[in-house]
Design an enzyme around this catalytic site. Structure first.
Site, short mmCIF file in Angstrom:
data_model
loop_
_atom_site.label_atom_id
_atom_site.label_comp_id
_atom_site.label_asym_id
_atom_site.label_seq_id
_atom_site.Cartn_x
_atom_site.Cartn_y
_atom_site.Cartn_z
N GLU A 107 12.64 -39.64 48.58
CA GLU A 107 13.10 -41.05 48.93
C GLU A 107 12.49 -41.42 50.34
OE1 GLU A 107 17.46 -41.00 46.46
OE2 GLU A 107 17.22 -40.16 48.64
N TYR A 119 2.37 -41.22 51.01
CA TYR A 119 2.78 -40.61 49.85
C TYR A 119 1.97 -41.18 48.40
CZ TYR A 119 6.61 -39.18 52.27
OH TYR A 119 7.79 -38.66 53.35
#
Ligand SMILES: CC(C)(COP(=O)(O)OP(=O)(O)OC[C@H]1O[C@@H](n2cnc3c(N)ncnc32)[C@H](O)[C@@H]1OP(=O)(O)O)[C@@H](O)C(=O)NCCC(=O)NCCS
Length: 157
Positions: A107, A119
């Site tokens: 997260e 990411y």
């Protein structure tokens, strides 16, 4: 361009420097007990020389049943954009793969553009959001957590 420092498993002896880096980077740092627990489980990797007694980056991977949760990742400001964040992430994912994980998830704050770029570049895709999950500031209020996932095998895994 600096070379990437060695990456190794953290021990309890690393705790003071780990906490110092965490507190220098995050406004809402993890308490020592959270790092202690994850070090015991073997999921904390640090970057930095033993001799120089310096830690310039770390990653915390929590090994779940068949997934690895990237619970924390940070690189010291003066060591960024040199590939260290990606190396730490890749090593944590490899460790999860060795333990049988078939996917990684994490997260991130919606406003954290650097981490989200990292990411995405590392093959993660956005799979959902938690509305207002993080506190931003009294002025700015709350912000969403964006959930990312990377599957190691086929999507049916
Ligand atoms: C996010 C963080 C770990 C990235 O570490 P890093 O060592 O600078 O990342 P890398 O050098 O490995 O970057 C790899 C790729 O990620 C992307 N990226 C990293 N930082 C970026 C930035 N500031 N802006 C845009 N893209 C970025 C790029 O695609 C980069 O590849 P490139 O340099 O070839 O363009 C670092 O910025 C950090 O510690 N931030 C504060 C803590 C944090 O937000 N942690 C994540 C919490 S979920």
């Amino acid at each position: 361009m600096k070379s990437i420092p060695p990456i190794r498993k953290a021990t309890r002896a690393d705790l003071p420097l780990l906490l110092a880096l965490e507190r220098a980077i995050f406004p809402d740092p993890w308490p020592p007990s959270m790092f202690e627990g994850e070090i015991e489980w073997g999921g904390v990797l640090v970057a930095g020389g033993v001799e120089t007694a310096e830690i310039v980056g770390f990653v915390v991977a929590v090994f779940e049943r068949n997934r690895v949760h990237i619970a924390n990742l940070a690189v010291a400001r003066d060591h960024r954009r040199q590939g260290l964040g990606r190396r730490l992430l890749d090593e944590a994912i490899d460790a999860g793969g060795c333990k049988g994980a078939r996917a990684a998830w994490l997260e991130v704050r919606a406003s954290n553009a650097a981490a989200r770029e990292l990411y995405t570049a590392a093959g993660f895709r956005e799979i959902g959001r938690r509305t207002g999950y993080y506190r931003r500031s009294r002025l700015l209020g709350r912000e969403d957590a964006v959930i990312y996932r990377r599957d190691f095998g086929s999507p049916e895994d």
